[in-house]
Design an enzyme around this catalytic site. Structure first.
Site, PDB file in Angstrom:
ATOM      1  N   ASN A   9       0.838  -1.191   0.136  1.00 57.65           N
ATOM      2  CA  ASN A   9      -0.108  -0.024  -0.040  1.00 57.65           C
ATOM      3  C   ASN A   9       0.820   1.311   0.002  1.00 57.65           C
ATOM      4  OD1 ASN A   9      -1.429   2.408   0.970  1.00 57.65           O
ATOM      5  ND2 ASN A   9      -2.872   0.678   1.662  1.00 57.65           N
ATOM      6  N   ASN A  11       0.000   4.224  -0.135  1.00 58.78           N
ATOM      7  CA  ASN A  11      -0.334   5.554   1.223  1.00 58.78           C
ATOM      8  C   ASN A  11       0.260   5.186   2.336  1.00 58.78           C
ATOM      9  OD1 ASN A  11      -2.474   7.087  -0.810  1.00 58.78           O
ATOM     10  ND2 ASN A  11      -3.021   4.969  -0.917  1.00 58.78           N
ATOM     11  N   ASP A  68      -1.387  -4.306  10.259  1.00 58.36           N
ATOM     12  CA  ASP A  68      -2.829  -4.452   9.879  1.00 58.36           C
ATOM     13  C   ASP A  68      -3.597  -3.482  10.735  1.00 58.36           C
ATOM     14  OD1 ASP A  68      -4.265  -6.413   8.150  1.00 58.36           O
ATOM     15  OD2 ASP A  68      -5.149  -6.469  10.068  1.00 58.36           O
ATOM     16  N   GLY A 149      -8.530   4.478   1.634  1.00 61.15           N
ATOM     17  CA  GLY A 149      -9.299   3.761   2.613  1.00 61.15           C
ATOM     18  C   GLY A 149     -10.811   4.598   2.935  1.00 61.15           C
ATOM     19  N   TYR A 150     -10.828   4.558   4.343  1.00 63.74           N
ATOM     20  CA  TYR A 150     -12.123   5.019   4.928  1.00 63.74           C
ATOM     21  C   TYR A 150     -11.982   6.383   5.357  1.00 63.74           C
ATOM     22  CZ  TYR A 150     -13.838   0.138   5.232  1.00 63.74           C
ATOM     23  OH  TYR A 150     -14.310  -1.204   5.188  1.00 63.74           O
ATOM     24  N   ASP A 151     -10.735   7.070   4.906  1.00 63.79           N
ATOM     25  CA  ASP A 151     -10.330   8.295   5.240  1.00 63.79           C
ATOM     26  C   ASP A 151     -11.396   9.508   5.126  1.00 63.79           C
ATOM     27  OD1 ASP A 151      -8.070   7.779   6.606  1.00 63.79           O
ATOM     28  OD2 ASP A 151      -6.799   8.442   4.953  1.00 63.79           O
ATOM     29  N   LYS A 171      -2.306  13.978   9.906  1.00 65.89           N
ATOM     30  CA  LYS A 171      -2.977  12.635  10.018  1.00 65.89           C
ATOM     31  C   LYS A 171      -2.051  11.935  11.013  1.00 65.89           C
ATOM     32  CE  LYS A 171      -4.670   8.479   8.102  1.00 65.89           C
ATOM     33  NZ  LYS A 171      -4.849   7.420   6.847  1.00 65.89           N
ATOM     34  N   ARG A 177      -2.299   4.586  13.124  1.00 69.18           N
ATOM     35  CA  ARG A 177      -0.963   4.146  12.436  1.00 69.18           C
ATOM     36  C   ARG A 177       0.216   5.117  12.997  1.00 69.18           C
ATOM     37  NH1 ARG A 177      -2.423   3.984   8.144  1.00 69.18           N
ATOM     38  NH2 ARG A 177      -3.023   2.111   8.004  1.00 69.18           N
TER      39      ARG A 177
HETATM   40  P1  IMP Z   1      -5.154  -3.226   5.757  1.00 66.10           P
HETATM   41  O1  IMP Z   1      -4.372  -2.962   7.224  1.00 66.10           O
HETATM   42  O2  IMP Z   1      -4.391  -2.809   4.861  1.00 66.10           O
HETATM   43  O3  IMP Z   1      -5.516  -4.699   5.865  1.00 66.10           O
HETATM   44  O4  IMP Z   1      -6.523  -2.256   5.737  1.00 66.10           O
HETATM   45  C1  IMP Z   1      -7.620  -2.632   6.135  1.00 66.10           C
HETATM   46  C2  IMP Z   1      -8.725  -1.620   5.459  1.00 66.10           C
HETATM   47  O5  IMP Z   1      -8.515  -0.561   6.306  1.00 66.10           O
HETATM   48  C3  IMP Z   1      -8.536  -1.432   4.198  1.00 66.10           C
HETATM   49  O6  IMP Z   1      -9.864  -1.293   3.606  1.00 66.10           O
HETATM   50  C4  IMP Z   1      -7.894   0.131   3.932  1.00 66.10           C
HETATM   51  O7  IMP Z   1      -8.061   0.516   2.915  1.00 66.10           O
HETATM   52  C5  IMP Z   1      -8.464   0.506   5.366  1.00 66.10           C
HETATM   53  N1  IMP Z   1      -7.481   1.606   6.045  1.00 66.10           N
HETATM   54  C6  IMP Z   1      -6.028   1.025   6.682  1.00 66.10           C
HETATM   55  N2  IMP Z   1      -5.731   2.162   7.123  1.00 66.10           N
HETATM   56  C7  IMP Z   1      -6.432   3.105   6.925  1.00 66.10           C
HETATM   57  C8  IMP Z   1      -6.448   4.431   7.184  1.00 66.10           C
HETATM   58  O8  IMP Z   1      -5.428   5.135   7.841  1.00 66.10           O
HETATM   59  N3  IMP Z   1      -7.407   5.288   7.004  1.00 66.10           N
HETATM   60  C9  IMP Z   1      -8.517   4.642   6.310  1.00 66.10           C
HETATM   61  N4  IMP Z   1      -8.636   3.405   5.939  1.00 66.10           N
HETATM   62  C10 IMP Z   1      -7.604   2.784   6.328  1.00 66.10           C
END
Ligand code: IMP
Length: 189
Positions: A9, A11, A68, A149-151, A171, A177
């Protein structure tokens, strides 16, 4: 020191890169030529972080960390949680995930939610976990075009803007994170 951050990822990579002190050289998966998808089949956030680290550690003899993340929504019994990435299906679309979440929250008065991140670190054959939590709420509409993601629908407590309306640094100061990463950096330095 050199350390691998096990994520595809871009981002996340940017968020972590901007906060890393100069003497810690971050290697991305692209830098080490790892293009395989990393499995994340655990039923917990920490389990997934540990699984990602193990996958890389078995192939590279270097310190490695992975994260994660899950979004836990109180009115939905803490869903989507560990299933946040595939909430609306295996195609892992952020737009579809957000649409489904907004739909499932229709008519609910309590929109409080929290992001949870766990970093797993494997160094010298020793695994350590670092957790970060950011409390907030799911907005009713999309705001902002930064982040991922959900930002666009997550507003941290004490702010009148979503993560998608913040700079990377802003952020990182308050995010799940960022908080977990500060603990990881303190451990490394
Ligand atoms: P993963 O850690 O990449 O498995 O993320 C799980 C889900 O949460 C994915 O849909 C990501 O896009 C979302 N996500 C992870 N970190 C963030 C964040 O910092 N902001 C918004 N969405 C997030």
């Amino acid at each position: 020191m050199e350390i691998i951050f096990a994520t595809h990822n871009q981002n996340k990579l940017k968020e972590v890169q901007i906060m890393m002190p100069e003497h810690i050289k971050l290697l991305s998966l692209d830098d080490i030529g790892m293009h395989d998808e990393i499995p994340e089949t655990s039923a917990t956030i920490s389990g997934n972080a540990a699984q990602k680290v193990q996958f890389i550690r078995q192939r590279y003899d270097m310190p490695v960390f992975a994260d994660d993340t899950g979004l836990e929504v109180l009115a939905l019994n803490n869903e989507p949680g560990v299933y946040s990435a595939r909430y609306a299906g295996e195609h892992k679309s952020s737009i579809d995930n957000m649409e489904l979440l907004l739909k499932n929250l229709e008519g609910k008065r309590d929109r409080s939610a929290r992001f949870v991140t766990v970093f797993a670190l494997d160094m010298d054959r020793c695994q350590t976990l670092f957790e970060g939590v950011c409390e907030g709420a799911v907005t009713e509409e999309y705001h902002g075009d930064q982040g991922f993601g959900y930002d666009p629908i997550f507003m941290p407590n004490g702010y009148d803007k979503t993560f998608a309306q913040m700079s990377l640094m802003e952020k990182g100061e308050i995010s799940h994170r960022g908080i977990a990463l500060k603990k990881l950096i303190a451990y490394l330095t």
